[in-house]
Motif scaffolding. Sequence first.
Motif, mmCIF file in Angstrom:
data_model
loop_
_atom_site.group_PDB
_atom_site.id
_atom_site.type_symbol
_atom_site.label_atom_id
_atom_site.label_comp_id
_atom_site.label_asym_id
_atom_site.label_seq_id
_atom_site.Cartn_x
_atom_site.Cartn_y
_atom_site.Cartn_z
ATOM 1 N N VAL A 65 0.836 -1.207 0.000
ATOM 2 C CA VAL A 65 0.000 0.000 0.000
ATOM 3 C C VAL A 65 0.867 1.251 0.000
ATOM 4 C CG1 VAL A 65 -1.712 1.312 1.303
ATOM 5 C CG2 VAL A 65 -1.915 -1.158 1.133
ATOM 6 N N VAL A 66 1.917 1.243 0.803
ATOM 7 C CA VAL A 66 2.836 2.385 0.854
ATOM 8 C C VAL A 66 3.428 2.639 -0.521
ATOM 9 C CG1 VAL A 66 5.045 3.168 1.789
ATOM 10 C CG2 VAL A 66 3.333 2.140 3.305
ATOM 11 N N ALA A 67 3.888 1.581 -1.193
ATOM 12 C CA ALA A 67 4.472 1.721 -2.527
ATOM 13 C C ALA A 67 3.436 2.163 -3.551
ATOM 14 C CB ALA A 67 5.111 0.398 -2.948
ATOM 15 N N ALA A 68 2.217 1.628 -3.453
ATOM 16 C CA ALA A 68 1.157 1.972 -4.399
ATOM 17 C C ALA A 68 0.758 3.434 -4.298
ATOM 18 C CB ALA A 68 -0.065 1.087 -4.174
ATOM 19 N N ASN A 69 1.005 4.054 -3.146
ATOM 20 C CA ASN A 69 0.717 5.471 -2.956
ATOM 21 C C ASN A 69 1.964 6.340 -3.106
ATOM 22 O OD1 ASN A 69 -2.269 5.866 -1.993
ATOM 23 N ND2 ASN A 69 -1.553 4.016 -0.952
ATOM 24 N N SER A 70 3.022 5.749 -3.687
ATOM 25 C CA SER A 70 4.292 6.461 -3.952
ATOM 26 C C SER A 70 4.887 7.062 -2.690
ATOM 27 C CB SER A 70 4.068 7.556 -5.010
ATOM 28 O OG SER A 70 3.576 7.007 -6.213
ATOM 29 N N LEU A 71 4.813 6.310 -1.596
ATOM 30 C CA LEU A 71 5.337 6.778 -0.320
ATOM 31 C C LEU A 71 6.463 5.882 0.195
ATOM 32 C CD1 LEU A 71 1.912 7.571 1.419
ATOM 33 C CD2 LEU A 71 3.563 9.239 0.531
ATOM 34 N N ASP A 72 6.983 5.016 -0.668
ATOM 35 C CA ASP A 72 8.013 4.071 -0.240
ATOM 36 C C ASP A 72 9.394 4.701 -0.135
ATOM 37 O OD1 ASP A 72 7.626 4.310 -2.993
ATOM 38 O OD2 ASP A 72 8.628 2.413 -3.422
ATOM 39 N N GLU A 73 9.528 5.961 -0.538
ATOM 40 C CA GLU A 73 10.801 6.669 -0.373
ATOM 41 C C GLU A 73 10.605 7.945 0.444
ATOM 42 O OE1 GLU A 73 12.710 7.260 -4.112
ATOM 43 O OE2 GLU A 73 12.882 5.116 -4.548
#
Length: 281
Positions: free
Chosen positions: A77-85
Amino acid sequence: MVNFNGELLPKDSTFLNHENRGLRYGDSLFESLRSINGRLFFWEDHYFRLMASMRMLRMEIPMDFTMEFLQEQIQQVVAANSLDESAARVRLTVFRNEGGRYLPRTNTISYTIEAKALEHSFYVLSDGAYEVELFKDFWLNPDILSTLKTNNKIINVVGSIYARENGYDNCLLLNQRKAVVEALNGNLFLVKGNTIKTPPLTDGCLNGILRQKLTEIVAKLEHYELEESSISPFELQKADELFITNSIIGIRPITKYRKKQFTAVVAKDLLGKLNAAARLG
C-alpha cells in the motif's frame, strides 16, 4: 490506493456496506504506525498488540495473518501510494465480518490498510504553544477494554469538538475515579524533578506503543525515576512538564494548563533516545 483483504483498490472505491460491523457496533480494531522509506516503526510491537486485542475480542485470526504477511501488505500500500521513499502514516483496520446483531453471526474478519504522507521522517519536537484543559463531560471506564485501540472513540470525538469550541489544542480525559488518564490522542506523561510519571493501564489508559517504548527507555536511565501510578488533577499544575505520546507524533510537549506554563527539557532529552530506538526497531 487502499488495501481491502489483500486487493489494492482506488481510494474512492465502494467496498464496505451499511451492514459493516465496525460502522454498526464499533466491532473493530486499528493500528496507526509510521513508515519511513518502507520500513515500519516498532512493527513487531504493533503486530503483537493487534493479535492480543483480536484474541480479547474473540475475533478469529486468519492463518495467514503472520507478521511477515501483514508487513508485506502494508508495504504494498505504501508503494502503491508512492510513499516508499518518504514518510507515511499507515492505518491498519480489522473488523468482524457482517452478520448478526450484537451477537455476531461469525467471528471471521476483514481488514483495510491505508497510507498518507507525513512531513517528517523521524519524530520532531514541536516548540509551538499547546494548551490543554480537562474534559469532564464524560469519563473513561478504568477497565481492560479502555486499553484497546478499538473504533469506539466517541469520547475522543466529542472531546475534540469541545477543545476546538473552547480554543484548546487538546484535552485530558478522566476516568470514573476522577484520575487523569490520557489525552484525546495519546498517552500522558508528567515530569516532576527527576520523576517521570504515567498512569497505569489499570486506570484505563490506552496501551500505547510509544508509551511502552518510553517506559522501557526511562527505566534504563539512571538519572530518571519511572513511576506508573494514578495522576490527580491537582498534580498537573505542580508538574515541571507534561507531554503526550503516540506513534505518529512521537512526543508532544504541553506548554500550558490553566495558569501553569511548562518547560520541555526532559521531552527534548527523551526525543533523541526515542528516535534512536525507532531506527533500531
